[in-house]
Design an enzyme around this catalytic site. Structure first.
Site, short mmCIF file in Angstrom:
data_model
loop_
_atom_site.label_atom_id
_atom_site.label_comp_id
_atom_site.label_asym_id
_atom_site.label_seq_id
_atom_site.Cartn_x
_atom_site.Cartn_y
_atom_site.Cartn_z
N GLY A 1 33.80 37.00 42.25
CA GLY A 1 34.01 38.34 41.72
C GLY A 1 34.20 39.43 42.74
N TYR B 1 45.78 42.85 31.63
CA TYR B 1 44.63 43.66 32.04
C TYR B 1 44.97 45.09 32.42
CZ TYR B 1 43.15 38.84 33.15
OH TYR B 1 42.90 37.49 33.14
N TYR C 1 45.51 34.44 40.58
CA TYR C 1 45.77 34.55 39.14
C TYR C 1 47.21 34.98 38.85
CZ TYR C 1 40.72 34.35 39.39
OH TYR C 1 39.43 33.98 39.69
N GLU D 1 31.18 31.88 45.18
CA GLU D 1 32.42 31.25 44.71
C GLU D 1 33.60 32.22 44.67
OE1 GLU D 1 30.22 28.42 41.39
OE2 GLU D 1 31.17 30.27 40.75
N PRO D 2 34.02 32.73 45.80
CA PRO D 2 35.15 33.66 45.77
C PRO D 2 36.46 32.95 45.45
CG PRO D 2 34.60 33.11 48.03
CD PRO D 2 33.55 32.45 47.17
N GLY D 3 37.25 33.56 44.60
CA GLY D 3 38.60 33.06 44.33
C GLY D 3 39.59 34.12 44.82
N ARG D 4 39.59 35.23 44.09
CA ARG D 4 40.51 36.34 44.39
C ARG D 4 40.41 36.79 45.85
NH1 ARG D 4 41.82 39.78 40.20
NH2 ARG D 4 39.88 39.15 39.21
N CYS E 1 61.64 39.08 27.12
CA CYS E 1 62.07 39.83 25.96
C CYS E 1 60.91 40.50 25.24
CB CYS E 1 62.84 38.92 25.02
SG CYS E 1 64.46 38.60 25.70
N GLU E 2 60.25 41.39 25.91
CA GLU E 2 59.34 42.29 25.22
C GLU E 2 59.04 43.50 26.07
OE1 GLU E 2 56.07 39.10 24.85
OE2 GLU E 2 54.96 40.97 25.05
N1 LLP Z 1 33.07 31.52 39.56
C1 LLP Z 1 33.14 31.56 38.22
C2 LLP Z 1 32.16 30.86 37.42
C3 LLP Z 1 34.17 32.28 37.61
O1 LLP Z 1 34.23 32.33 36.29
C4 LLP Z 1 35.13 32.94 38.41
C5 LLP Z 1 36.23 33.66 37.79
C6 LLP Z 1 35.03 32.85 39.80
C7 LLP Z 1 33.96 32.14 40.33
C8 LLP Z 1 35.99 33.50 40.73
O2 LLP Z 1 36.07 34.88 40.56
P1 LLP Z 1 36.91 35.77 41.59
O3 LLP Z 1 36.20 35.70 42.91
O4 LLP Z 1 38.27 35.19 41.68
O5 LLP Z 1 36.92 37.11 40.99
N2 LLP Z 1 42.28 36.04 35.41
C9 LLP Z 1 41.47 37.18 35.81
C10 LLP Z 1 40.24 36.76 36.55
C11 LLP Z 1 39.37 35.82 35.76
C12 LLP Z 1 38.19 35.35 36.55
C13 LLP Z 1 37.50 34.26 35.84
N3 LLP Z 1 36.42 33.69 36.55
C14 LLP Z 1 42.33 38.11 36.65
O6 LLP Z 1 43.51 37.84 36.82
O7 LLP Z 1 41.86 39.14 37.11
#
Ligand code: LLP
Length: 437
Positions: free
Chosen positions: A248, A334, A390, A290-293, A361-362
């Site tokens: 997050g 979003y 994402y 758990e960083p993704g973004r 087309c929207e």
């Molecule tokens: N761990 C868990 C359990 C999660 O549910 C998520 C994201 C992450 C880690 C990674 O979060 P991050 O570090 O990437 O913020 N599609 C949306 C984001 C959905 C996130 C869902 N869970 C967007 O495009 O903003």
């Protein structure tokens, strides 16, 4: 516009990423094209590793693959010493095919299927993060049948509000995820695990939301979870060895976004965990994030070719590109905001304010409302930075658009990591029943 990583303007006045001219990349690989800056991707991994693992020792960073996962990404994540969070059989399959060490994989998800759980057990994933009572029962039965002792974390909903978009907020009580902490379901789950011979209680997990710009919710989460860890010890005698506080961590998408540095998140989290451990006489658990973004977001950009331009005098100028909501659903879903730069006019001054629309087309297919750019003409290469997280991961074939290609760039070299979908690909799963022939 904010430049990220190796982005710069070269002597031709073109935008360059990873030493590659974006205009040349567009010509060679076509558009829309996702461009991943390998140095920045690795640097983001290293900053997390440094801030958590190197600084505190008993910590682990696992990349949330849902943000963007391919076999090449798995390789890089592995090389940088990160673990991996997967949420489906598809993500798990990708990781295993990439040769990612199974014991460094954490398997998440609020509705893992029977088949997915068996796949995870067969692969020997490091942790299964159990989300609910149904899963607990199924997993315990499977583990016993197979004579396995499966190490698990329990996902909790701690009841913490973090300010972010409603759809990407997950920590509040009214959530589909996890065992609810404040109402006693969480402690009931821990007691159940203790009685299940096939499961081994390792610890807890929570995830309070995404794109969070404040360290306080993390400190708060750490404190709430540590209080619960004490309750677990007092009521069950179980020791919680691991505390996973989710992802997050916010990133800069547009000017004005102001997330704290990674190090500040780490400090707040560790202060919360260590402070409470000391106060309550608990062993400090291994802290997992758990960083993704924050790993992949700024490292990816999307290059488009400008096509039709529609000017409504006194109202707005619509600049249409050859992609849109099919490759980036975030603005439509979003209200997410992005910046843009004309890669072939990167040194030119902005002279007009336009809106960038896709080709779907929207009317909701808008990528950016109101962005200042040099005069835009058909054929220009428009780049939106920060689409690494994402973007491709949530892409669709809406309007039967093929999903874009992705390249990994570094020191002047560009390597394809995802091929562009062709018309043939789009038909691959279509079946014509005999009676329609
Ligand atoms: N761990 C868990 C359990 C999660 O549910 C998520 C994201 C992450 C880690 C990674 O979060 P991050 O570090 O990437 O913020 N599609 C949306 C984001 C959905 C996130 C869902 N869970 C967007 O495009 O903003």
């Amino acid at each position: 516009m904010e430049f990220h990583g190796t982005m710069r303007v070269n002597l031709r006045g073109h935008l360059e990423i990873g030493g590659c001219d974006v205009v040349d990349l567009a010509r060679e690989f076509g558009t829309p094209l996702h461009i991943f800056d390998e140095d920045l991707l690795r640097q983001n991994c290293r900053r997390f590793h440094q801030a958590f693992v190197h600084k505190y020792g008993n910590a682990e960073v696992i990349y949330a693959g849902k943000a963007f996962l391919t076999v090449a990404v798995c390789r890089i994540i592995q090389q940088e010493g990160l673990g991996l969070d997967v949420v489906s059989g598809g993500e798990l399959y990708t990781a295993l095919k990439a040769g990612f060490p199974p014991d460094r994989i954490y398997f998440h998800g609020n509705n893992k299927s029977y088949a997915e759980l068996i796949m995870a057990l067969e692969a020997g994933v490091g942790r299964i993060v159990v989300d609910n009572f149904f899963e607990l029962e199924v997993l315990a039965r499977l583990a016993e049948e197979r004579g396995q002792k499966v190490p698990v974390l329990l996902r909790l909903t701690p009841g913490i509000e973090a300010h972010t978009h409603e759809y990407i907020r997950t920590g509040q009580i009214d959530s589909k995820f996890g065992f609810t902490l404040p109402n006693g379901q969480a402690i009931a789950a821990v007691k159940k695990v203790k009685e299940m011979p096939g499961l081994e209680y390792k610890g807890l997990h929570c995830h309070i939301g995404s794109q969070i710009f404040d360290v306080e919710p993390y400190r708060h989460a750490a404190e709430v979870m540590m209080a619960f860890i004490e309750e677990i010890r007092n009521t069950t005698g179980l020791i919680t060895e691991e505390l996973d506080l989710g992802g997050g961590f916010g990133i800069v998408y547009v000017e004005g976004d102001n997330p704290p540095p990674i190090e500040a998140y780490a400090e707040a989290i560790m202060a919360g965990v260590c402070g409470e451990a000391e106060r309550r006489g608990l062993k400090v658990p291994k802290v997992i994030v758990e960083p993704g973004r924050a790993i992949v977001g700024t490292a990816g950009s999307t290059a488009y070719t400008v096509g039709s331009i529609k000017e409504i005098p006194g109202v707005r100028k619509y600049v249409a590109v050859d992609g849109g909501m099919a490759d980036n659903i975030r603005p439509a879903l979003y209200g997410a905001r992005y910046e843009a730069i004309l890669a072939n006019k990167a040194a030119a001054e902005a002279t007009e304010v336009v809106s960038i629309t896709g080709k779907c087309c929207e009317s909701g297919d808008m990528l950016i409302w109101d962005v200042a750019l040099p005069e835009v003409e058909p054929g220009d290469i428009l780049l939106t930075p920060c689409t690494g997280a994402y973007g491709y991961a949530m892409a669709s074939n809406y309007n039967r658009l093929g999903r874009p290609a992705a390249v990994l760039v570094r020191e002047g070299q560009a390597d394809l990591i995802i091929k562009r979908e062709t018309y043939e690909d789009l038909l691959r799963y279509d079946v014509l029943p005999a009676r329609l022939k």
